[in-house]
Design a protein around this motif. Structure first.
Motif, PDB file in Angstrom:
ATOM      1  N   THR A   3      46.704 -42.559  35.658  1.00 21.95           N
ATOM      2  CA  THR A   3      47.876 -42.665  34.803  1.00 21.95           C
ATOM      3  C   THR A   3      48.091 -41.425  33.939  1.00 21.95           C
ATOM      4  O   THR A   3      49.165 -41.245  33.382  1.00 21.95           O
ATOM      5  N   GLU A  30      40.768 -42.602  37.184  1.00 22.55           N
ATOM      6  CA  GLU A  30      40.898 -42.755  35.741  1.00 22.55           C
ATOM      7  C   GLU A  30      39.694 -42.143  35.028  1.00 22.55           C
ATOM      8  O   GLU A  30      38.590 -42.078  35.568  1.00 22.55           O
ATOM      9  N   GLU A 212      45.777 -53.691  36.918  1.00 24.15           N
ATOM     10  CA  GLU A 212      47.225 -53.856  36.989  1.00 24.15           C
ATOM     11  C   GLU A 212      47.785 -54.313  35.643  1.00 24.15           C
ATOM     12  O   GLU A 212      48.882 -53.897  35.236  1.00 24.15           O
ATOM     13  N   LYS A 215      48.368 -51.443  33.241  1.00 22.74           N
ATOM     14  CA  LYS A 215      49.517 -50.575  33.511  1.00 22.74           C
ATOM     15  C   LYS A 215      50.846 -51.173  33.056  1.00 22.74           C
ATOM     16  O   LYS A 215      51.876 -50.503  33.105  1.00 22.74           O
TER      17      LYS A 215
END
Length: 322
Positions: A3, A30, A212, A215
């Motif tokens: 991300t 990550e 998930e 995010k």
């Protein structure tokens, strides 16, 4: 893909669910800081990853945790203790996690369980928490601490409630002996009853759900979800499937309730298991409609694939040790 904005601090990363979550993060590139008590053990488990930093220490070190928390956007609270050491330790370490998260207003990820509810057939996110055991009372207290911290603006919390979990590096004595037994042609044990439906979650699936949820855009300060995993028709049927994939003949062993009562006269851990006996004598199901609405594309690993992956992991451990 990563991300570019998350920095994860993982506590309990060499344990069952923490291991799976760390693997999920690393596979998505990550940035992960893993606080471990044994660096050598962690290096064996994870190998070398460019986005992984290992820090040796103890989550009960509040000052160390605050130092690490100041750099984190998310803190995974996977710290656990043997049943006999829950009292005091679990509440204290959870308070340290909250204080660490408060340094940067981080989001705490907390793997909840079903101990909070006592004997109840179906659990939703609004089911009343009425624990019937000391362990359940402790879990309720931990969630109260997290909820209060979120309400005070110290952090955000995502509580993902899970049933019994299984998968690679799940080494508790309820699950690991099943896979070891299948690989060594020995009986596969279970407690109390192996002939009723039972809910289980494969740890990589739970890890994917956590990731998930990370995010998503920020929602409530405290958010709770159930993850139902999969309901097997019985543990005996599930064990037969494991044995078949392992290439062995299924052999079963069921430990009766009277055994734990007898052993409980001499062992605190056995007394704890006896107290929690309702979990193995009944079918208790999590309802995860809320999670399915929130993450409509979340998928489960097919059972046959999940079993094969777990057996392969256990084979690798046996070969490494031989």
């Amino acid at each position: 893909m990563a991300t570019d904005k998350f920095r994860f601090l993982v506590l309990g990363g060499t344990g069952s669910i923490g291991y799976a979550f760390t693997q999920e993060l690393l596979q998505n590139q990550e940035q992960v800081t893993l606080l471990v008590r044994n660096r050598h053990k962690a290096q064996k488990l994870f190998g070398n990853w460019p986005t992984l930093q290992l820090v040796e220490g103890d989550a009960q070190d509040g000052e160390l945790l605050k130092k690490l928390g100041a750099e984190a956007t998310h803190i995974f609270h996977g710290v656990n203790y043997p049943y006999g050491k829950w009292q005091g330790n679990m509440e204290r370490v959870t308070q340290h996690v909250i204080e660490a998260a408060a340094m940067s207003k981080a989001t705490i990820f907390f793997p909840g369980n079903i101990y909070n509810f006592g004997l109840i057939r179906s659990i939703t996110e609004t089911s009343p928490q009425q624990p019937s055991t000391r362990k359940g009372q402790i879990r309720v207290k931990l969630e109260q601490l997290l909820r209060q911290a979120a309400a005070q603006g110290k952090c955000r919390v995502i509580n993902l409630r899970l049933p019994d979990f299984w998968g690679p590096n799940v080494l508790n004595e309820g699950i690991a002996p099943i896979f070891r037994g299948a690989l060594t042609h020995k009986p596969m044990p279970w407690l109390y009853r192996n002939d009723i439906p039972h809910q289980l979650v494969y740890t990589p699936d739970a890890a994917r759900a956590f990731y998930e949820l990370a995010k998503l855009p920020p929602q409530e300060a405290y958010n709770e979800y159930n993850f139902a995993g999969e309901v097997v028709p019985s543990i005996k049927a599930w064990q037969a499937q494991i044995a078949e994939i392992a290439g062995s003949k299924a052999k079963y062993k069921v430990y009766p309730g009277w055994l734990f009562k007898l052993m409980g006269l001499f062992s605190a851990d056995m007394r704890e298991i006896s107290e929690m006996s309702y979990l193995w004598q009944n079918t208790i199901l999590l309802n995860d409609d809320k999670l399915r609405r929130t993450l409509p594309n979340i998928k489960r690993t097919p059972m046959q694939q999940a079993i094969a992956e777990t057996l392969a992991w256990h084979r690798g451990v046996r070969e490494f040790r031989s």
